[in-house]
Design a protein around this motif. Structure first.
Motif, PDB file in Angstrom:
ATOM      1  N   VAL A   6       0.848  -1.189   0.000  1.00  0.00           N
ATOM      2  CA  VAL A   6       0.000   0.000   0.000  1.00  0.00           C
ATOM      3  C   VAL A   6       0.886   1.243   0.000  1.00  0.00           C
ATOM      4  CG1 VAL A   6      -1.698   1.312   1.321  1.00  0.00           C
ATOM      5  CG2 VAL A   6      -1.855  -1.174   1.235  1.00  0.00           C
ATOM      6  N   ASP A   7       0.567   2.165  -0.884  1.00  0.00           N
ATOM      7  CA  ASP A   7       1.250   3.467  -0.907  1.00  0.00           C
ATOM      8  C   ASP A   7       0.565   4.333   0.150  1.00  0.00           C
ATOM      9  OD1 ASP A   7       2.183   6.023  -1.405  1.00  0.00           O
ATOM     10  OD2 ASP A   7       1.986   5.865  -3.584  1.00  0.00           O
ATOM     11  N   MET A   8       1.174   4.428   1.320  1.00  0.00           N
ATOM     12  CA  MET A   8       0.545   5.136   2.435  1.00  0.00           C
ATOM     13  C   MET A   8       0.377   6.621   2.155  1.00  0.00           C
ATOM     14  SD  MET A   8      -0.643   3.180   4.708  1.00  0.00           S
ATOM     15  CE  MET A   8      -1.019   4.356   6.009  1.00  0.00           C
ATOM     16  N   ALA A   9       1.282   7.224   1.418  1.00  0.00           N
ATOM     17  CA  ALA A   9       1.115   8.646   1.085  1.00  0.00           C
ATOM     18  C   ALA A   9      -0.155   8.847   0.272  1.00  0.00           C
ATOM     19  CB  ALA A   9       2.334   9.162   0.332  1.00  0.00           C
ATOM     20  N   LYS A  10      -0.380   7.981  -0.692  1.00  0.00           N
ATOM     21  CA  LYS A  10      -1.583   8.066  -1.519  1.00  0.00           C
ATOM     22  C   LYS A  10      -2.827   7.740  -0.677  1.00  0.00           C
ATOM     23  CE  LYS A  10      -3.681   8.490  -5.451  1.00  0.00           C
ATOM     24  NZ  LYS A  10      -3.877   9.784  -6.072  1.00  0.00           N
ATOM     25  N   ALA A  11      -2.713   6.743   0.195  1.00  0.00           N
ATOM     26  CA  ALA A  11      -3.838   6.372   1.061  1.00  0.00           C
ATOM     27  C   ALA A  11      -4.235   7.533   1.963  1.00  0.00           C
ATOM     28  CB  ALA A  11      -3.480   5.143   1.889  1.00  0.00           C
ATOM     29  N   LYS A  12      -3.250   8.260   2.466  1.00  0.00           N
ATOM     30  CA  LYS A  12      -3.538   9.415   3.334  1.00  0.00           C
ATOM     31  C   LYS A  12      -4.240  10.518   2.552  1.00  0.00           C
ATOM     32  CE  LYS A  12       0.230   8.405   6.486  1.00  0.00           C
ATOM     33  NZ  LYS A  12       1.527   8.793   7.026  1.00  0.00           N
ATOM     34  N   GLU A  13      -3.815  10.735   1.310  1.00  0.00           N
ATOM     35  CA  GLU A  13      -4.485  11.743   0.479  1.00  0.00           C
ATOM     36  C   GLU A  13      -5.930  11.339   0.187  1.00  0.00           C
ATOM     37  OE1 GLU A  13      -3.678  14.845  -0.407  1.00  0.00           O
ATOM     38  OE2 GLU A  13      -2.047  14.462   0.980  1.00  0.00           O
ATOM     39  N   ILE A  14      -6.151  10.069  -0.100  1.00  0.00           N
ATOM     40  CA  ILE A  14      -7.516   9.573  -0.346  1.00  0.00           C
ATOM     41  C   ILE A  14      -8.358   9.733   0.921  1.00  0.00           C
ATOM     42  CG2 ILE A  14      -8.878   7.488  -0.789  1.00  0.00           C
ATOM     43  CD1 ILE A  14      -6.550   6.635  -2.692  1.00  0.00           C
ATOM     44  N   HIS A  15      -7.761   9.419   2.065  1.00  0.00           N
ATOM     45  CA  HIS A  15      -8.482   9.563   3.340  1.00  0.00           C
ATOM     46  C   HIS A  15      -8.871  11.022   3.579  1.00  0.00           C
ATOM     47  CE1 HIS A  15      -9.610   8.441   7.414  1.00  0.00           C
ATOM     48  NE2 HIS A  15      -8.931   9.487   7.863  1.00  0.00           N
ATOM     49  N   ARG A  16      -7.947  11.923   3.335  1.00  0.00           N
ATOM     50  CA  ARG A  16      -8.253  13.360   3.509  1.00  0.00           C
ATOM     51  C   ARG A  16      -9.350  13.803   2.538  1.00  0.00           C
ATOM     52  NH1 ARG A  16      -2.349  13.648   4.245  1.00  0.00           N
ATOM     53  NH2 ARG A  16      -2.001  14.089   6.450  1.00  0.00           N
ATOM     54  N   ALA A  57     -10.496  18.531  10.700  1.00  0.00           N
ATOM     55  CA  ALA A  57     -10.483  17.071  10.549  1.00  0.00           C
ATOM     56  C   ALA A  57      -9.430  16.544   9.566  1.00  0.00           C
ATOM     57  CB  ALA A  57     -11.873  16.565  10.171  1.00  0.00           C
ATOM     58  N   PRO A  58      -9.240  17.143   8.385  1.00  0.00           N
ATOM     59  CA  PRO A  58      -8.230  16.600   7.475  1.00  0.00           C
ATOM     60  C   PRO A  58      -6.797  16.751   7.979  1.00  0.00           C
ATOM     61  CG  PRO A  58      -9.758  18.007   6.273  1.00  0.00           C
ATOM     62  CD  PRO A  58     -10.028  18.202   7.738  1.00  0.00           C
ATOM     63  N   ALA A  59      -6.583  17.604   8.949  1.00  0.00           N
ATOM     64  CA  ALA A  59      -5.238  17.846   9.470  1.00  0.00           C
ATOM     65  C   ALA A  59      -4.974  17.102  10.780  1.00  0.00           C
ATOM     66  CB  ALA A  59      -5.028  19.338   9.671  1.00  0.00           C
ATOM     67  N   GLN A  75      -8.697   6.814  12.088  1.00  0.00           N
ATOM     68  CA  GLN A  75      -8.683   8.274  12.223  1.00  0.00           C
ATOM     69  C   GLN A  75      -9.978   8.925  11.750  1.00  0.00           C
ATOM     70  OE1 GLN A  75      -6.327   9.761  14.019  1.00  0.00           O
ATOM     71  NE2 GLN A  75      -5.685   7.643  14.259  1.00  0.00           N
ATOM     72  N   TRP A  76     -10.948   8.133  11.321  1.00  0.00           N
ATOM     73  CA  TRP A  76     -12.241   8.670  10.902  1.00  0.00           C
ATOM     74  C   TRP A  76     -13.036   9.017  12.149  1.00  0.00           C
ATOM     75  CZ3 TRP A  76     -13.866   9.976   6.138  1.00  0.00           C
ATOM     76  CH2 TRP A  76     -15.197  10.344   6.011  1.00  0.00           C
ATOM     77  N   ASP A  77     -13.317  10.286  12.377  1.00  0.00           N
ATOM     78  CA  ASP A  77     -14.063  10.734  13.555  1.00  0.00           C
ATOM     79  C   ASP A  77     -15.555  10.739  13.231  1.00  0.00           C
ATOM     80  OD1 ASP A  77     -15.132  11.920  15.780  1.00  0.00           O
ATOM     81  OD2 ASP A  77     -13.745  13.614  15.793  1.00  0.00           O
ATOM     82  N   SER A  78     -16.208   9.638  13.546  1.00  0.00           N
ATOM     83  CA  SER A  78     -17.629   9.500  13.199  1.00  0.00           C
ATOM     84  C   SER A  78     -18.518  10.444  13.988  1.00  0.00           C
ATOM     85  CB  SER A  78     -18.086   8.057  13.383  1.00  0.00           C
ATOM     86  OG  SER A  78     -17.909   7.654  14.712  1.00  0.00           O
ATOM     87  N   THR A  79     -18.007  11.002  15.096  1.00  0.00           N
ATOM     88  CA  THR A  79     -18.829  11.942  15.871  1.00  0.00           C
ATOM     89  C   THR A  79     -19.072  13.234  15.109  1.00  0.00           C
ATOM     90  OG1 THR A  79     -16.903  12.839  17.035  1.00  0.00           O
ATOM     91  CG2 THR A  79     -18.076  11.025  18.096  1.00  0.00           C
ATOM     92  N   ALA A  83     -20.950   8.271   9.509  1.00  0.00           N
ATOM     93  CA  ALA A  83     -20.517   6.892   9.308  1.00  0.00           C
ATOM     94  C   ALA A  83     -19.262   6.823   8.441  1.00  0.00           C
ATOM     95  CB  ALA A  83     -21.622   6.089   8.663  1.00  0.00           C
ATOM     96  N   SER A  84     -18.398   5.914   8.808  1.00  0.00           N
ATOM     97  CA  SER A  84     -17.143   5.726   8.074  1.00  0.00           C
ATOM     98  C   SER A  84     -17.406   5.097   6.707  1.00  0.00           C
ATOM     99  CB  SER A  84     -16.211   4.812   8.872  1.00  0.00           C
ATOM    100  OG  SER A  84     -15.090   4.462   8.103  1.00  0.00           O
TER     101      SER A  84
END
Length: 87
Positions: A6-16, A57-59, A75-79, A83-84
């Motif tokens: 997994v390319d974690m840098a890319k995964a982090k960008e997708i997550h953001r 949240a993205p930071a 790191q998904w803050d569902s509050t 929903a994630s």
């Protein structure tokens, strides 16, 4: 046998991006709530705090320090985001 990495840098960008996509309608709804509060002279401090939490949240520090996809998903803050998208 191939190992998938997994390319974690890319995964982090997708997550953001997922966070930004999830927060957009919530920020719009809070803008309406803010306007209504101003019109009725109601308190706006909770609305402002909620909007700031969505903006921040993205930071979140946990996103930058995540080393696995499971840590990143956590790191998904569902509050504040609902929903994630990962479940």
């Amino acid at each position: 046998m191939s190992i998938i990495k997994v390319d974690m840098a890319k995964a982090k960008e997708i997550h953001r991006k997922n966070i930004r996509d999830a927060r957009a309608p919530k920020l719009a709804a809070l803008d309406v709530d803010f306007q209504r509060a101003l019109e009725t002279s109601s308190g706006t401090s909770l609305i402002i705090a909620n909007k700031q939490a969505l903006r921040d949240a993205p930071a979140a520090a946990g996103i930058a320090t995540a080393t696995t996809t499971d840590e990143l998903k956590a790191q998904w803050d569902s509050t504040i985001l609902g929903a994630s998208p990962y479940s």
